[in-house]
Scaffold this motif. Sequence first.
Motif, PDB file in Angstrom:
ATOM      1  N   LYS A   1       9.883  39.314 -31.065  1.00 17.30           N
ATOM      2  CA  LYS A   1       9.752  40.765 -30.997  1.00 17.30           C
ATOM      3  C   LYS A   1      10.751  41.398 -31.960  1.00 17.30           C
ATOM      4  O   LYS A   1      11.930  41.041 -31.961  1.00 17.30           O
ATOM      5  CB  LYS A   1      10.025  41.271 -29.570  1.00 17.30           C
TER       6      LYS A   1
ATOM      7  N   TYR B   1      12.136  45.192 -33.826  1.00 17.84           N
ATOM      8  CA  TYR B   1      12.174  46.659 -33.876  1.00 17.84           C
ATOM      9  C   TYR B   1      12.512  47.024 -35.316  1.00 17.84           C
ATOM     10  O   TYR B   1      13.671  46.959 -35.729  1.00 17.84           O
ATOM     11  CB  TYR B   1      13.236  47.214 -32.923  1.00 17.84           C
TER      12      TYR B   1
ATOM     13  N   THR C   1      14.886  43.210 -23.705  1.00 17.68           N
ATOM     14  CA  THR C   1      13.596  43.162 -24.407  1.00 17.68           C
ATOM     15  C   THR C   1      12.682  42.132 -23.766  1.00 17.68           C
ATOM     16  O   THR C   1      11.507  42.404 -23.498  1.00 17.68           O
ATOM     17  CB  THR C   1      13.808  42.824 -25.899  1.00 17.68           C
TER      18      THR C   1
END
Length: 298
Positions: free
Chosen positions: A10, A12, A43
């Motif tokens: 993941k 950002y 997260t």
Amino acid sequence: MSIAVTNISKSYGTQKALDNISFSVNKGEIVGFLGPNGAGKSTLMKILTTYITADEGTALVNGHDVQLNAKAVQLSIGYLPEHNPLYLDLYVREYLAFNADVYKVAKSRIEEVIQLTGLASESHKKIGQLSKGYRQRIGLANALLHNPDVLILDEPTTGLDPNQLIEIRNVIKNVGKDKTVFLSTHIMQEVEAICDRVIIINNGKIVADKKLDHLISEEKEQVLEVEFDYKIEEQVIAKIENLVSYKNTHDMTWELTFKADKDMRPTVFDFANENGLKTLQLNQKNKNLEAIFREITK
């Protein structure tokens, strides 16, 4: 298997919060999920609870895919986020009754979770009147309302005083007897008191995943605190075999760190004898989880 995470990533923007991580948690385990601030703990918890989606990889909770079957995941988990959202103007029972309607569970369950989390004495009050410790209990009670198989707790003891820490710890240990608990915390003593296993994450990658007792027992460094009968020089201490560091903590007392498989206490006794010293005291200081955590994540 309660939780299965496979190759989850993941980002950002340009920052990679999780970098291809994988692990699994068996039913009935209490697992501490540790890491420095910004390591990716929250997260991952948000991915497991379907609040956000991963860029890559898969995650299953109780066999349900968090992306393909989010509703089933939500029904099978109890989640206490780091910032526990509560309606402060509602009474405790009123708040739990509202959530019982959302989950479509019997009202009798409200009294069960109130007793389980030790809320009975405060359950007639408005939430806004309660201490943070009791507000955390309400969050736990709410997470337990629908009797989920998995509890995901993000910093459940943040901001609590020592008495409140013990109370919440006991609640978590109690509910963990028949549920899987996956919790994040910065308080290492809590992990040592509650958890069976530790997963440590750093910069989005898993750097340790072991049973707590195995993680500690694998450490080959030994720390000994020794007091001699008179003061000696550093260059004399430095001659002891397998010594990796030493510190004169007070007058004739030294903290000695060794890297060795064998017990180094006899070696220190022999050293004292050879140098005409008497050993007034010799204590073994086992390395705790906090020290191991610092070494792994530094």
